[in-house]
Design a protein around this motif. Structure first.
Motif, mmCIF file in Angstrom:
data_model
loop_
_atom_site.group_PDB
_atom_site.id
_atom_site.type_symbol
_atom_site.label_atom_id
_atom_site.label_comp_id
_atom_site.label_asym_id
_atom_site.label_seq_id
_atom_site.Cartn_x
_atom_site.Cartn_y
_atom_site.Cartn_z
ATOM 1 N N LEU A 33 -6.457 -0.495 -0.329
ATOM 2 C CA LEU A 33 -6.337 -0.480 -1.784
ATOM 3 C C LEU A 33 -7.680 -0.221 -2.444
ATOM 4 O O LEU A 33 -7.750 0.439 -3.489
ATOM 5 N N CYS B 49 0.814 -1.220 0.000
ATOM 6 C CA CYS B 49 0.000 0.000 0.000
ATOM 7 C C CYS B 49 0.844 1.266 0.000
ATOM 8 O O CYS B 49 0.321 2.356 0.249
ATOM 9 N N ALA C 80 -5.286 -4.430 4.261
ATOM 10 C CA ALA C 80 -4.637 -3.921 3.047
ATOM 11 C C ALA C 80 -5.638 -3.808 1.908
ATOM 12 O O ALA C 80 -5.603 -2.845 1.128
#
Length: 380
Positions: free
Chosen positions: A218, A104, A214
């Motif tokens: 995203l 990320c 994550a």
């Protein structure tokens, strides 16, 4: 100024409790390693990229044009040394060393490290510790620690290439198994390290729940691009046509510089269009005789690789063939399968269909075949 990236991906990541090492686990439509690579491959200032892999993982390497691969070593420091050696032939001025488990990382974090390297030999992002710090034993607090001046380290950690390579060479003669990161090795060699601004979103995937975290990060950065393509080829002598990678017997063939696969050409141009990368003629000029009679799979593979290299995958595609003959219906499933494989796209996201022009125009008169294609690209 040549700025290289070195992505360390040789670890086994047992704490993530996954069947494969965490870098090969899915993160949305791609794997962790693919997403991390895309963060650097799409950065306008970064040139050569090296990924250090465990020797057992070489076959899992991302399909990215120009990616340099290096084998991992017995320690993280040894893996980085192997990566630096692999980059040496490219003579980079700077190198950014990044953990693959931080997919990320943002362009602003990368830019901050690069900017700081204009004023010193090393720089790395970090966040100041804001939580209270305790010592503990047997689930009880045994003491407290002063958090003043403490930072949480992140990557990429950037260095003047010659300086960090020299620092690693010196460290090789010592016990570096417990070196936490490349900043530790740089400081041991006497290099000053500038602290740059980190990012709370630049998490390191360590525990099983980190994958979902994550993915949420995203997902908030969703990138979508659309492209369309159009192509025409006339009929001429021959006994078959190639459409979307499938050879169909016919009393005539399609004429063109390559194999004249009008469907694949339209699709390739649609991908290039979505990427603002021109058309087939820009990448494979008809004046270049090496492409005479070439298999159109070459063109489509290039477009797909370019998309992945820029941080996109092909989410879905739709190809329409316009002709009176040959009949497309009996071959549509084979065409879909061929395109799905080449585009790394699930079969249920690939559409191939046909229509006629009601005997109007050049296709209606049977003079040739036209094709239209539309693609959606989404960020990795």
């Amino acid at each position: 100024m040549i700025i290289a990236a070195l992505i360390v991906a040789a670890g086994r990541g047992s704490r993530a409790e996954t069947p494969l090492p965490k870098q090969w686990q899915p993160l949305g439509p791609a794997r962790v390693a693919d997403v991390t690579l895309a963060r650097f491959a799409t950065h306008p200032r970064i040139g050569p990229i090296c990924m250090v892999l465990h020797p057992d993982d070489m076959a899992l390497a991302p399909d990215h044009p120009g990616l340099i691969l290096a084998p991992g070593g017995s320690t993280r420091a040894a893996s980085v040394r192997n990566g630096l050696d692999a980059l040496a032939d490219h003579a980079p001025d700077l190198v950014l060393i990044h953990d693959v488990a931080r997919p990320c990382v943002s362009s602003s974090v990368i830019d901050g490290v690069i900017a700081a390297l204009a004023h010193g030999p090393a720089a790395a992002p970090a966040l100041p510790v804001t939580d209270a710090l305790w010592r503990g034993a047997e689930a009880r607090v045994t003491g407290t620690e002063d958090r003043t001046g403490l930072f949480r380290a992140q990557t990429p950690q950037g260095f003047h290439f010659a300086a960090i390579r020299d620092a690693h060479a010196k460290a090789e003669t010592k016990d570096t198994a417990d070196a936490a990161d490349d900043v530790a090795i740089a400081r041991a060699a006497g290099l000053d390290v500038t602290i740059t601004r980190g990012d709370e979103a630049n998490i390191k995937i360590t525990w099983p729940e980190d994958f979902a975290r994550a993915q949420r990060i995203l997902g908030s950065e969703m990138k979508i691009r659309l492209g369309n393509g159009y192509d025409v080829h006339r009929f001429g002598p021959g006994d078959a046509v190639v459409l979307c990678g499938v050879t169909i017997p016919h009393d005539r063939g399609l004429q063109g510089h390559s194999d004249a696969d009008v469907g694949m050409h339209a699709l390739t141009d649609a991908i290039y269009g979505a990427l603002a990368e021109g058309d087939i003629g820009r990448h494979f000029p008809p004046s270049d005789m090496q492409w005479k009679g070439a298999d159109s799979r070459i063109f489509l593979r290039h477009a797909v690789s370019l998309a992945y290299g820029k941080g996109y995958k092909i989410n879905n595609l739709d190809v329409t063939l316009v002709c009176e003959y040959p009949k497309i219906g009996p071959h549509a499933d084979a065409m879909r399968a061929a395109l799905a494989e080449l585009c790394k796209t699930p079969l249920d996201a690939v559409s191939v269909k046909a229509t006629t022009s009601e005997r109007l125009g050049f296709t209606g008169r049977g003079e040739g075949i036209a094709a239209l294609a539309t693609v959606t690209l989404t960020g990795l």
